[in-house]
Motif scaffolding. Structure first.
Motif, PDB file in Angstrom:
ATOM      1  N   GLU A  86       0.850  -1.188   0.000  1.00 59.90           N
ATOM      2  CA  GLU A  86       0.000   0.000   0.000  1.00 59.90           C
ATOM      3  C   GLU A  86       0.891   1.246   0.000  1.00 59.90           C
ATOM      4  O   GLU A  86       2.058   1.184   0.429  1.00 59.90           O
ATOM      5  CB  GLU A  86      -0.912   0.016   1.233  1.00 59.90           C
ATOM      6  N   LEU A 118      -4.811  -1.452   6.612  1.00 55.63           N
ATOM      7  CA  LEU A 118      -6.001  -1.927   5.914  1.00 55.63           C
ATOM      8  C   LEU A 118      -6.384  -3.313   6.422  1.00 55.63           C
ATOM      9  O   LEU A 118      -5.603  -4.254   6.322  1.00 55.63           O
ATOM     10  CB  LEU A 118      -5.759  -1.959   4.402  1.00 55.63           C
ATOM     11  N   ARG A 152      -5.682  -5.771  -4.156  1.00 62.08           N
ATOM     12  CA  ARG A 152      -5.041  -4.534  -3.709  1.00 62.08           C
ATOM     13  C   ARG A 152      -3.768  -4.241  -4.493  1.00 62.08           C
ATOM     14  O   ARG A 152      -3.252  -3.117  -4.417  1.00 62.08           O
ATOM     15  CB  ARG A 152      -4.714  -4.626  -2.214  1.00 62.08           C
TER      16      ARG A 152
END
Length: 324
Positions: A86, A118, A152
């Protein structure tokens, strides 16, 4: 930190249960327990090892963290390690690398998330909305977690591709190649971070849908095939980006060389022009007695005219040749 601890039976949620009651539920037919931890302490891992009977080597890997993505089989259970990629922050270009360790058995799923903000609450909600699939047990939960992790990766690689395209558009901008090379190397480092997360996971996930499939994943092979397909697409995009970055670096190095050559040509042209001035001045600056030009009334003006005319002609020729 304990996020949640839930018992399921026949695809339906029974209740949120305390950790101490886990051993009572996992012995019930058709029942499994799904526990989620975040930045677990050694004491919490020891407690889970006792409740679920986890393999000590897998627990040791989870305790130490910073593991390479992998899927290992311990008897009738699985231990999966996945990297969570991320953005480090909204203002920085770096990537934060978290980790999720997943223990999967016939009647339990334990996920341990580390160094990541997350969570996976959306994954749990998705599974609970599909009780007919959740009835498959722990194998489907492992797929749902893997699918969420892989999904993701797509926004990350999209942002890297956008950044690469922006740098490519500036490759031929005058004065930009040196800055472009620095940005390309920083981008290459982030691409390698993603590569280190995807490639090992692709290798491990391939074992879950073909050949000898672990017992806990039996009946969910087609879902893991979907995960492998996504990982294959991401891996192909990463390889394409690496090749493009390599080509862009070579082009930028060539542009740096070209700009340096342009500077050298300009310096050489001006040096030639001033060399002519110096040559004329040196000739007429000699202290010989018999030099007719020195006694000429218009000698000084003629000398200046000759010097300026010669220099102007050289400037014109260099300008036409593209050196100035």
């Amino acid at each position: 930190m304990l996020i949640n601890c839930v018992a399921y039976k026949d695809g339906a949620k029974l209740a949120d249960i305390p950790v101490a009651d886990i051993s009572e539920y996992i012995v019930q037919p058709g029942c499994f327990v799904w526990v989620a931890l975040s930045d677990a302490t050694p004491e919490e891992l020891n407690e889970m090892q006792e409740e679920f009977g986890l393999h000590p080597l897998a627990v040791e890997d989870a305790r130490h963290g910073h593991q390479r993505p992998k899927i290992e089989e311990y008897g009738d259970s699985l231990f999966a390690v996945m990297h969570l990629i991320e953005p480090a922050s909204e203002s920085a270009n770096g990537l934060n690398v978290g980790e999720v360790d997943v223990f999967v058995g016939r009647n339990y799923v334990l996920s341990v998330r580390n160094r990541s903000k997350l969570g996976f609450l959306g994954v749990r909600e998705r599974c609970e909305r599909e009780p007919e699939l959740l009835r498959s047990g722990a194998g489907f939960v492992l797929y749902a977690l893997m699918d969420a992790v892989v999904d993701r990766y797509f926004p990350v690689i999209d942002s890297l591709e956008v950044e690469l395209e922006a740098i490519e558009q500036r490759i031929f901008t005058k004065g930009a190649p040196r800055a472009n090379i620095q940005q390309l190397y920083e981008l290459k480092q982030r691409v390698m971070v993603l590569k280190h997360a995807v490639a090992p996971l692709l290798e491990g996930a391939s074992k879950l849908h073909g050949g000898r499939v672990p017992q806990v994943c039996a009946g969910s092979q087609e879902y893991f095939r979907d995960v492998v397909d996504h990982l294959g697409r991401i891996n192909a995009s990463i390889e394409a980006m690496r090749e493009t970055i390599g080509t862009a670096i070579h082009v930028n190095l060539s542009m740096v060389t070209i700009e340096e050559n342009e500077v050298m040509k300009r310096l050489a042209a001006w040096a030639s022009i001033f060399a002519v001035c110096t040559a004329f001045a040196g000739i007429w600056g000699m202290n010989f007695e018999h030099m007719p030009e020195l006694k000429w009334t218009y000698g000084y003006a003629g000398a200046l005219f000759l010097i300026s005319g010669t220099c102007s002609y050289l400037y014109y020729r260099f300008r036409r040749a593209g050196w100035l």
